[in-house]
Design a protein around this motif. Structure first.
Motif, mmCIF file in Angstrom:
data_model
loop_
_atom_site.group_PDB
_atom_site.id
_atom_site.type_symbol
_atom_site.label_atom_id
_atom_site.label_comp_id
_atom_site.label_asym_id
_atom_site.label_seq_id
_atom_site.Cartn_x
_atom_site.Cartn_y
_atom_site.Cartn_z
ATOM 1 N N LEU A 414 -7.208 -8.711 -20.834
ATOM 2 C CA LEU A 414 -8.262 -8.181 -21.689
ATOM 3 C C LEU A 414 -9.571 -8.022 -20.922
ATOM 4 C CD1 LEU A 414 -9.249 -7.363 -24.501
ATOM 5 C CD2 LEU A 414 -9.724 -9.776 -24.952
ATOM 6 N N LEU A 415 -9.882 -9.020 -20.080
ATOM 7 C CA LEU A 415 -11.113 -8.948 -19.298
ATOM 8 C C LEU A 415 -11.103 -7.759 -18.353
ATOM 9 C CD1 LEU A 415 -11.666 -12.738 -18.467
ATOM 10 C CD2 LEU A 415 -13.046 -11.311 -19.960
ATOM 11 N N PHE A 416 -9.967 -7.538 -17.662
ATOM 12 C CA PHE A 416 -9.891 -6.411 -16.738
ATOM 13 C C PHE A 416 -9.908 -5.089 -17.490
ATOM 14 C CE2 PHE A 416 -8.029 -9.514 -13.648
ATOM 15 C CZ PHE A 416 -8.992 -9.337 -12.674
ATOM 16 N N THR A 417 -9.242 -5.015 -18.649
ATOM 17 C CA THR A 417 -9.224 -3.785 -19.430
ATOM 18 C C THR A 417 -10.626 -3.415 -19.868
ATOM 19 O OG1 THR A 417 -7.002 -4.322 -20.220
ATOM 20 C CG2 THR A 417 -8.224 -2.653 -21.450
ATOM 21 N N ALA A 418 -11.425 -4.386 -20.268
ATOM 22 C CA ALA A 418 -12.798 -4.155 -20.723
ATOM 23 C C ALA A 418 -13.789 -4.045 -19.576
ATOM 24 C CB ALA A 418 -13.224 -5.285 -21.652
ATOM 25 N N LEU A 419 -13.292 -4.116 -18.326
ATOM 26 C CA LEU A 419 -14.129 -4.027 -17.120
ATOM 27 C C LEU A 419 -15.195 -5.117 -17.091
ATOM 28 C CD1 LEU A 419 -14.622 -0.163 -16.819
ATOM 29 C CD2 LEU A 419 -12.985 -1.598 -15.643
ATOM 30 N N MET A 420 -14.839 -6.299 -17.590
ATOM 31 C CA MET A 420 -15.780 -7.411 -17.504
ATOM 32 C C MET A 420 -15.718 -7.997 -16.101
ATOM 33 S SD MET A 420 -15.323 -9.322 -21.175
ATOM 34 C CE MET A 420 -16.771 -10.312 -20.854
ATOM 35 N N VAL A 421 -16.875 -8.312 -15.555
ATOM 36 C CA VAL A 421 -16.958 -8.728 -14.169
ATOM 37 C C VAL A 421 -17.212 -10.220 -13.977
ATOM 38 C CG1 VAL A 421 -17.774 -6.484 -13.419
ATOM 39 C CG2 VAL A 421 -19.426 -8.192 -14.126
ATOM 40 N N PHE A 422 -17.300 -10.909 -15.111
ATOM 41 C CA PHE A 422 -17.542 -12.341 -14.959
ATOM 42 C C PHE A 422 -16.252 -13.116 -15.169
ATOM 43 C CE2 PHE A 422 -21.696 -10.782 -16.424
ATOM 44 C CZ PHE A 422 -22.427 -11.159 -15.312
ATOM 45 N N PHE A 423 -15.971 -13.996 -14.296
ATOM 46 C CA PHE A 423 -14.807 -14.876 -14.411
ATOM 47 C C PHE A 423 -15.289 -16.321 -14.587
ATOM 48 C CE2 PHE A 423 -11.532 -11.953 -13.149
ATOM 49 C CZ PHE A 423 -12.207 -11.007 -12.370
ATOM 50 N N PHE A 611 -17.537 1.346 -9.280
ATOM 51 C CA PHE A 611 -17.537 -0.030 -9.778
ATOM 52 C C PHE A 611 -17.823 -1.030 -8.662
ATOM 53 C CE2 PHE A 611 -15.213 -3.989 -10.613
ATOM 54 C CZ PHE A 611 -15.867 -4.384 -11.769
ATOM 55 N N GLY A 612 -17.220 -0.772 -7.477
ATOM 56 C CA GLY A 612 -17.445 -1.681 -6.355
ATOM 57 C C GLY A 612 -18.905 -1.742 -5.961
ATOM 58 N N THR A 613 -19.570 -0.570 -5.940
ATOM 59 C CA THR A 613 -20.993 -0.528 -5.597
ATOM 60 C C THR A 613 -21.813 -1.315 -6.624
ATOM 61 O OG1 THR A 613 -20.683 1.652 -4.601
ATOM 62 C CG2 THR A 613 -22.943 1.006 -5.167
ATOM 63 N N GLN A 614 -21.507 -1.126 -7.913
ATOM 64 C CA GLN A 614 -22.211 -1.871 -8.954
ATOM 65 C C GLN A 614 -21.985 -3.373 -8.817
ATOM 66 O OE1 GLN A 614 -21.057 -0.327 -12.766
ATOM 67 N NE2 GLN A 614 -21.519 1.794 -12.228
ATOM 68 N N LEU A 615 -20.746 -3.762 -8.482
ATOM 69 C CA LEU A 615 -20.427 -5.178 -8.339
ATOM 70 C C LEU A 615 -21.198 -5.803 -7.182
ATOM 71 C CD1 LEU A 615 -18.820 -7.636 -9.202
ATOM 72 C CD2 LEU A 615 -16.905 -6.814 -7.808
#
Length: 647
Positions: A414-423, A611-615
């Protein structure tokens, strides 16, 4: 002005009651805490006694406002009754200006009675009736409403607007209050250095103004709080003592309760538990005199903290439970409510009630979501792991274990599907208590070290399971773009897994040796792109250890940059080299990631999803760092981080 009134008293045999003067049948009045502060704690009773003889409308409204507004420091219900009378008289006089002023006072009182919705409605209504030059007190109280709701960002915005109005109209009181509120907000956000800076600015303006009032008193308390947070306990004490003197002189029960709460924390920090408990009970006394549930809740919280720090966990649980019951479900201030649950969780943990501790920490985390706090996530993960480890073998069946793993997989999907970046960063902290016998202490340390290694091992295994699931899912995807996204996600998970692998395999359980970590990480990523034959990796650095809070985000940054180099720097299968270096110089870290590929232009559009640049940008900001790009030879990225900034 004060000397003038004294002279009038001598020459004309007038009647003097605080700042109310009767002369030849005419009442003259100096506004409290604006024209004078030369009175004692009975000043409100003096105004109340003089009010029936005042017939002039403008003067009555001013006296009613002062009486009602400043009574909220002692008796909220009486304060609201007086302001409601003033509001009725203002409407009968058809004075929209005084109606707006009364509504500002009414909103301030409702706020302190925890009626946040009504307070905001009244203040918004008043905003339409007041000239801009008088809206700073209204905006200040709107900021308090947002602060009680836990929206510190909105509260900070309103404090900034108050400061701008003060500067525009030359109103030093507005500027001083804005600086005071900003100081308090920085303290709540865990930034006491900035909080102290603004607290001292506020105090300087109050001293220039030359009037001791409610907000001057509050700023002394806020400045002391920031000094405590900085560990400068002895410096904080005079601020609290001055605040108490001022509060007792004018009867500021709310500030007295606030300051005694802060003194409780100060004495706890100094190890003086006897005075800490005395201060906590004084805070509760003034809170109950004020009949303010918000202050009662905080006073009980402070007493709970004292008992917890003394190791009297059941007493602490009693105080904290009473605090929560007083707050009820409608309690508006999520910040302080979250602190209660955090203290309660630690008290339960100390008492050995791990399940209750977990539930309390879970509630603390839910309340604290409005302001990101990695500690809450770490503690929840710690307690969840601790519960799993300490349960007896055989209680949990294979079916329950399978279900737990399935739930973890579903959560991460679910986290990856929603593109959440916090673990959730799992970290277990071992608390070592002093024991009478050194042999017993050594045995406990060995047991806890084994347990910590086991936790890191399990975390690594779970992350490897997730990485394997992502690899299986990638194999079933035909779209190349989606495959790349899945591979990058797999690499990110693997980079975190390597951190935990190094922790349980190494001798130092608190730090990662970064040179070896970079080599293993780079080799894994290059191999995942099937580029080992044509791309070489150089790690030019001395062995360097970093704590987990810095190693994980730096590892993710390097992961993203190596991935970008492999995707874009070596087109048409050309050979190349990737260079990584990390150096520490005093209180800074310097990271360099470079390649000798085609080079990247600064103004070119972002390739891929971005996404990588934003991360990378987000992780750099999280580490309080800055990034520099150079494209003279291939692509070189330089990062500078402060070592005293936790990730």
């Amino acid at each position: 002005m004060k000397r003038f009134f004294i002279l009038v008293f001598v020459l004309f045999q007038i009647q003097l009651e605080a700042q109310v003067v009767s002369k030849d049948g005419k009442v003259e009045y100096s506004k409290v805490f604006e024209e004078t502060d030369d009175f004692g704690a009975d000043y409100l009773e003096k105004i109340e006694q003089s009010l029936p003889s005042v017939k002039e409308t403008e003067l009555r409204l001013q006296m009613l406002w002062d009486l009602g507004y400043y009574y909220h420091t002692r008796n909220l219900r009486k304060s609201l009754s007086v302001i409601n009378q003033g509001l009725e008289e203002a409407r009968m006089a058809e004075s929209e200006l005084w109606e707006g002023r009364m509504q500002v006072a009414q909103g301030a009182i409702l706020l302190r009675m925890e009626q946040l919705v009504q307070a905001e409605e009244v203040l918004q209504s008043a905003l339409e009736k007041l000239p801009e030059s008088e809206t700073w007190l209204l905006l200040t109280n709107l900021g308090y409403v947002q602060e009680r709701r836990g929206d510190l960002g909105k509260a900070f915005e309103l404090a900034t607007q108050t400061l701008q109005l003060g500067e525009k109209y030359g109103e030093r009181k507005a500027m001083a209050m804005a600086y005071s509120d900003i100081s308090n907000l920085f303290w709540k956000q865990g930034k006491p250095e900035q909080g102290l800076e603004y607290g001292l600015k506020s105090l300087a303006l109050f001293e220039e103004r030359g009037i001791q009032d409610l907000d001057f008193d509050f700023t002394l308390h806020v400045t002391g709080n920031n000094l405590i947070a900085l560990g400068r306990n002895e410096e904080a004490l005079p601020y609290f003592q001055q605040s108490i003197r001022m509060g007792k002189q004018y009867g500021f029960y709310n500030n007295l309760s606030d300051t005694y709460i802060a003194l409780t924390d100060l004495y706890v920090a100094l190890g003086d538990f006897e005075n800490a408990e005395i201060s906590g009970k004084e805070a509760l006394k003034y809170a109950e005199l004020l009949q303010n549930e918000f202050m009662v809740v905080r006073s009980l919280l402070s007493l709970g903290k004292v008992k917890k720090e003394q190791g009297f966990y059941q007493d602490a649980i009693t105080y904290l439970g009473r605090s929560i019951r007083t707050a009820t479900e409608d309690f508006g201030d999520r910040y302080f409510l979250s602190l209660i649950y955090r203290e309660l969780a630690e008290a339960y943990e100390g008492a050995g009630e791990i399940s209750n501790s977990y539930q309390a920490f879970k509630r603390y985390h839910e309340l604290d979501q409005s302001v990101f706090n990695a500690e809450a996530d770490q503690r929840i993960a710690q307690l969840q792991t601790e519960m799993d480890v300490t349960q007896k073998e055989g209680i949990i069946s294979l079916q329950e274990e399978a279900l737990k793993r399935q739930n973890i997989i579903q959560i991460f999907t679910l986290l990856f599907t929603a593109l959440m970046v916090f673990f959730l960063f799992f970290l277990y902290r071992v608390f070592v208590k002093r024991k009478k016998y050194s042999q017993l202490l050594e045995k406990q340390n060995r047991e806890k070290e084994f347990l910590l290694k086991e936790i890191h091992h399990r975390v690594k295994n779970n992350l490897e399971t997730i990485s394997s699931l992502l690899a299986l899912q990638t194999a079933q995807i035909e779209n190349e773009e989606l495959q790349d996204i899945m591979i990058e996600s797999q690499n990110r998970v693997q980079s975190m897994g390597m951190i935990h692998q190094n922790l349980y395999q190494g001798e130092n359980l608190a730090a990662i040796e970064m040179k070896n970590y970079f080599k293993n990480l780079g080799a894994f990523i290059i191999d995942s792109f099937d580029a080992s034959a044509r791309i070489s990796l150089e790690v030019e650095m001395e062995p360097l250890e970093l704590d987990v809070d810095r190693a994980i985000p730096i590892g993710l940054i390097v992961n993203e940059l190596i991935t970008n180099s492999l995707k874009y720097a070596f087109p048409d299968g050309r050979d190349g080299e990737i260079l990584i270096s990390l150096k520490k110089d005093q209180d800074h870290l310097y990271l360099k990631v470079a390649d000798d590929g085609a080079g990247m232009k600064k103004n070119n559009p972002t390739l891929g999803t971005g996404f990588g640049t934003q991360l990378v940008a987000l992780l750099t900001k999280q580490l309080d760092g800055k990034m520099t790009l150079s494209t003279q030879k291939g692509t070189e990225l330089y990062f500078e981080f402060k070592t005293n900034k936790a990730a």
